[in-house]
Write an enzyme that holds these catalytic residues in place. Structure first.
Site, mmCIF file in Angstrom:
data_model
loop_
_atom_site.group_PDB
_atom_site.id
_atom_site.type_symbol
_atom_site.label_atom_id
_atom_site.label_comp_id
_atom_site.label_asym_id
_atom_site.label_seq_id
_atom_site.Cartn_x
_atom_site.Cartn_y
_atom_site.Cartn_z
ATOM 1 N N HIS A 1 0.845 -1.188 0.000
ATOM 2 C CA HIS A 1 0.000 0.000 0.000
ATOM 3 C C HIS A 1 0.883 1.242 0.000
ATOM 4 C CE1 HIS A 1 -3.484 -2.505 0.755
ATOM 5 N NE2 HIS A 1 -2.769 -3.136 1.677
ATOM 6 N N CYS B 1 -0.682 2.169 -4.230
ATOM 7 C CA CYS B 1 -1.565 3.318 -4.440
ATOM 8 C C CYS B 1 -0.728 4.589 -4.419
ATOM 9 C CB CYS B 1 -2.623 3.395 -3.355
ATOM 10 S SG CYS B 1 -3.751 2.001 -3.369
#
Length: 191
Positions: free
Chosen positions: A146, A187
């Site tokens: 992430h 992300c």
């Protein structure tokens, strides 16, 4: 020196392609694969890194030139229906088999990630693998987890863009590669 920074939303490495990572007489190829994922909900993160490991092995990269960081909490996780195995495709083959445990659990940190890249002698003295590249070598880095603007997540901590950029610039200054490719799958990885 060439610095190639590839930011990707996903990575696809062709298993049956010609050996894109073949060792040349003038230099070697070094690989750092890192899954920052932890826990069952992040299964795909580690599964993709394990698949990348299997792919570079099939391309002929020597084990001594591949460093793998992963929390290693999935194969025997009670939620895993295929105990001891990890797949990255429906009815796929086990991509976990043979994956080294170079850096697992608490060793999967931003500090160690950067130290591996710079070939830190302290880690090497502890028997840990590091990237020992030189001016004629190719370095391939694949990181998946992430992220947010300016950082990526590790199990316990963040790696910030300025720290990573500083390390990559230093590697260039120190002539640690002829070519470097960095796949970052997170992300906001392009911000």
């Amino acid at each position: 020196m060439k610095l190639v920074l590839c930011l990707a939303l996903s990575v696809v490495l062709a298993v049956n392609a010609s050996p894109v990572f073949e060792q040349e007489a003038q230099g070697q190829t070094w690989v750092l694969l890192c899954s920052g994922g932890i826990g069952w909900s992040n299964y795909a993160i580690s599964a993709n890194v394990y698949h990348a490991y299997q792919t570079v092995k099939k391309q002929g990269i020597p084990e001594k030139n591949i460093v793998v960081m992963h929390y290693d909490d999935l194969a025997l996780n009670k939620a895993n229906p295929t105990q001891g195995k990890i797949v990255n495709a429906l009815d796929g083959e086990d991509v976990y088999a043979g994956v080294p445990k170079d850096y697992v659990g608490a060793d999967v940190t931003p500090k160690n990630f950067l130290a591996i890249l710079r070939g830190d002698p302290t880690l090497k003295a502890q028997g840990k693998k590091v990237i020992e590249s030189g001016p004629n070598d190719k370095v391939f880095v694949y990181f998946m987890d992430h992220g947010s603007v300016g950082s990526v997540l590790f199990p316990k901590g963040y790696l910030y863009a300025d720290e990573l950029n500083t390390q990559l610039k230093q590697m260039n200054t120190d002539k640690k590669f002829a070519q470097l490719v960095f796949y970052l799958e997170a992300c906001d990885s392009g911000k």
